[in-house]
Design an enzyme around this catalytic site. Structure first.
Site, mmCIF file in Angstrom:
data_model
loop_
_atom_site.group_PDB
_atom_site.id
_atom_site.type_symbol
_atom_site.label_atom_id
_atom_site.label_comp_id
_atom_site.label_asym_id
_atom_site.label_seq_id
_atom_site.Cartn_x
_atom_site.Cartn_y
_atom_site.Cartn_z
ATOM 1 N N SER A 166 79.720 26.785 70.915
ATOM 2 C CA SER A 166 80.582 26.017 71.804
ATOM 3 C C SER A 166 81.144 26.910 72.915
ATOM 4 O O SER A 166 80.402 27.546 73.640
ATOM 5 C CB SER A 166 81.698 25.359 70.984
ATOM 6 O OG SER A 166 82.430 24.456 71.766
ATOM 7 N N ASP A 222 75.413 25.256 71.047
ATOM 8 C CA ASP A 222 76.217 24.167 71.552
ATOM 9 C C ASP A 222 77.278 24.617 72.550
ATOM 10 O O ASP A 222 78.459 24.619 72.256
ATOM 11 C CB ASP A 222 76.888 23.478 70.364
ATOM 12 C CG ASP A 222 77.045 22.005 70.621
ATOM 13 O OD1 ASP A 222 76.801 21.574 71.736
ATOM 14 O OD2 ASP A 222 77.427 21.297 69.696
ATOM 15 N N HIS A 262 79.699 19.541 67.386
ATOM 16 C CA HIS A 262 79.223 20.923 67.447
ATOM 17 C C HIS A 262 78.626 21.370 66.116
ATOM 18 O O HIS A 262 77.672 22.128 66.069
ATOM 19 C CB HIS A 262 80.377 21.867 67.782
ATOM 20 C CG HIS A 262 80.942 21.672 69.142
ATOM 21 N ND1 HIS A 262 80.288 22.067 70.275
ATOM 22 C CD2 HIS A 262 82.112 21.135 69.550
ATOM 23 C CE1 HIS A 262 81.041 21.784 71.336
ATOM 24 N NE2 HIS A 262 82.133 21.225 70.918
#
Length: 458
Positions: A166, A222, A262
């Site tokens: 992320s 992600d 995620h």
């Protein structure tokens, strides 16, 4: 008697003290060092950056060794002759340790003998998301300085692999940018992307995982979208941030039963490391073209070597000079271990029809059922589609076909259709042919008709 009782009590107390100190201190007896875990922050104080570098090794995969400074690295269990994986987590709203970290560390160390560095910036990633974003540059500088110390010890920059989850993927991109794009690899695990939009790319392969994820060549898991959608290449993960950059993105827009988060991408990556099934991706112009069965091999541009999720060098692409960026796609099953095999399925009508023809195809093994629908446009003979199934095609026992007729009060559809069914596993290059059932099939309207599927294992 009293003295004996006192001795016994003192002995029991000593044992209890030894046990409690071992648990509280977390000392790893094998490695001989103190075990340190991730910090826990609160919402009020968690926005101020405080970074810890925790080293995990094959001999102590459950014990994080705190690395403080240059001398600490020299005196630690760090092995400069091994590759180094650096894990960077993302935004932590509640100030807790990411639940997936231990699993990822163990999966990496189970797969290969390396140094694993987990970057703990729970302090700095907690509270409001904008405050975490503001800490990205400072965090990237801290990690860059840490890597510079590793390089000073003789570690090769090409042996360093950053795995960012992320927002951590963008941190990894900045770190790579600070080192002139000369670090070995970045993996990005990130946000959901629209199925018709942002695929994955490669300066090395950027594959997109359908039904749940996509993957690129700067190992970034992600990458977070908020605040970075319009960021410049210097501010976000970019194909030039490492020698090899890949991204794994969850993607659920077209699949109602999937939850876009995620964690799916992280669990997919961990599963790819732990299990032997190949998560292979295929270059294609778009998600829809891939599903429609128009992208069946990796001849162009990868010279027959398809990229895979995992730790293979260059994601398994056997090329000296990689293309700058390529979108690649694959499908996964909806739950762990996420394994999916891809097959092209076709139905050839005996004669063309003046209306659209729909056929449902289902593959059955001893324990699985996987389905897809083929649509044959009117005035055409053949329809095809990609079918993802959880066991290899040679382990499919039978195939069931159902002709889905549509009757209207002003006009009835035909009561049956006749045609031939064919299938073949991917990759399907020009040297391989489809395997067809050796007779024409008669499919009555809206009725399941099953056939054995005699395809031998290679």
């Amino acid at each position: 008697m009293v003295e004996d009782l006192k001795r016994k009590l003192l002995f029991v107390l000593a044992v209890l003290l030894l046990l409690s100190s071992a648990q509280a201190g977390g000392t790893d007896r094998l490695a001989g060092h103190h075990c340190t875990d991730f910090q826990t922050a609160n919402l009020l104080l968690g926005s101020k950056l405080k970074v810890q570098f925790l080293l995990f090794t094959s001999s102590s995969p459950s014990c994080g060794e705190l690395i403080l400074a240059n001398d600490s690295i020299k005196n630690s269990s760090f092995n400069s002759s091994l590759e180094t994986k650096i894990i960077i987590h993302g935004f932590r709203a509640l100030g807790t340790k990411p639940s997936w970290v231990d699993g990822l560390v163990h999966a990496i160390l189970h797969t290969t003998q390396v140094n694993v560095i987990a970057v703990d910036w729970v302090y700095g990633s907690t509270g409001a998301y904008p405050s975490a974003v503001e800490n990205v540059t400072q965090l990237a500088l801290s990690i860059s300085q840490f890597i510079s110390k590793l390089l000073a010890l003789g570690v090769s920059g090409t042996s360093i692999h950053i795995i960012g989850v992320s927002l951590g993927a963008h941190v990894g991109g900045l770190v790579g940018h600070f080192h002139g794009g000369q670090l070995g690899r970045i993996t990005d695990i990130s946000l959901c992307r629209k199925a018709n939009g942002s695929g994955t790319g490669m300066n090395s392969p950027f594959p997109k995982l359908l039904k749940s994820n996509c993957f690129n060549t700067c190992r970034g898991l992600d990458p977070a979208g908020p605040k970075y959608t319009r960021a410049s290449p210097e501010e976000r993960l970019d194909p030039g941030d490492a020698l090899f950059v890949e991204a794994i993105h969850t993607d659920a827009d077209s699949y109602k039963y999937l939850i876009c988060d995620h964690m799916r991408a992280v669990h997919l990556y961990v599963s790819a490391l732990k299990h032997s099934c190949p998560m292979m991706a295929f270059p294609c112009a778009s998600h829809q073209e891939f599903l429609n069965g128009h992208c069946l091999d990796c001849v162009d541009p990868f010279l027959f070597s398809c990229p895979r999720i995992g730790l293979l060098k260059q994601a398994g692409v056997n090329m000296r000079k990689l293309p700058k960026e390529v979108e690649v796609y694959l499908m996964t099953s909806p739950s762990a271990p996420f394994c999916a095999h891809h097959s092209l399925v076709e139905f050839h009508l005996q004669k063309k029809r003046n209306r659209v023809t729909s056929i449902e195809i289902a593959f059955f093994s001893n324990s699985t059922k996987d389905t897809v629908k083929i649509t044959i446009p009117k005035h055409q003979e053949m329809g095809k589609r990609l079918l993802a199934h959880r066991v290899p095609l040679c382990q499919i026992n039978s195939v069931t076909l159902k002709y889905l007729s549509k009757n209207h009060f002003w006009k009835k559809d035909e009561s049956f259709i006749v045609g031939k069914f064919c299938a073949a596993p991917l990759p399907l290059d020009s040297n391989r042919t489809m395997s067809c059932l050796p007779w024409n099939l008669t499919l009555p309207t809206n009725m399941d008709i099953s056939y054995e599927l005699p395809i031998a294992c290679a």
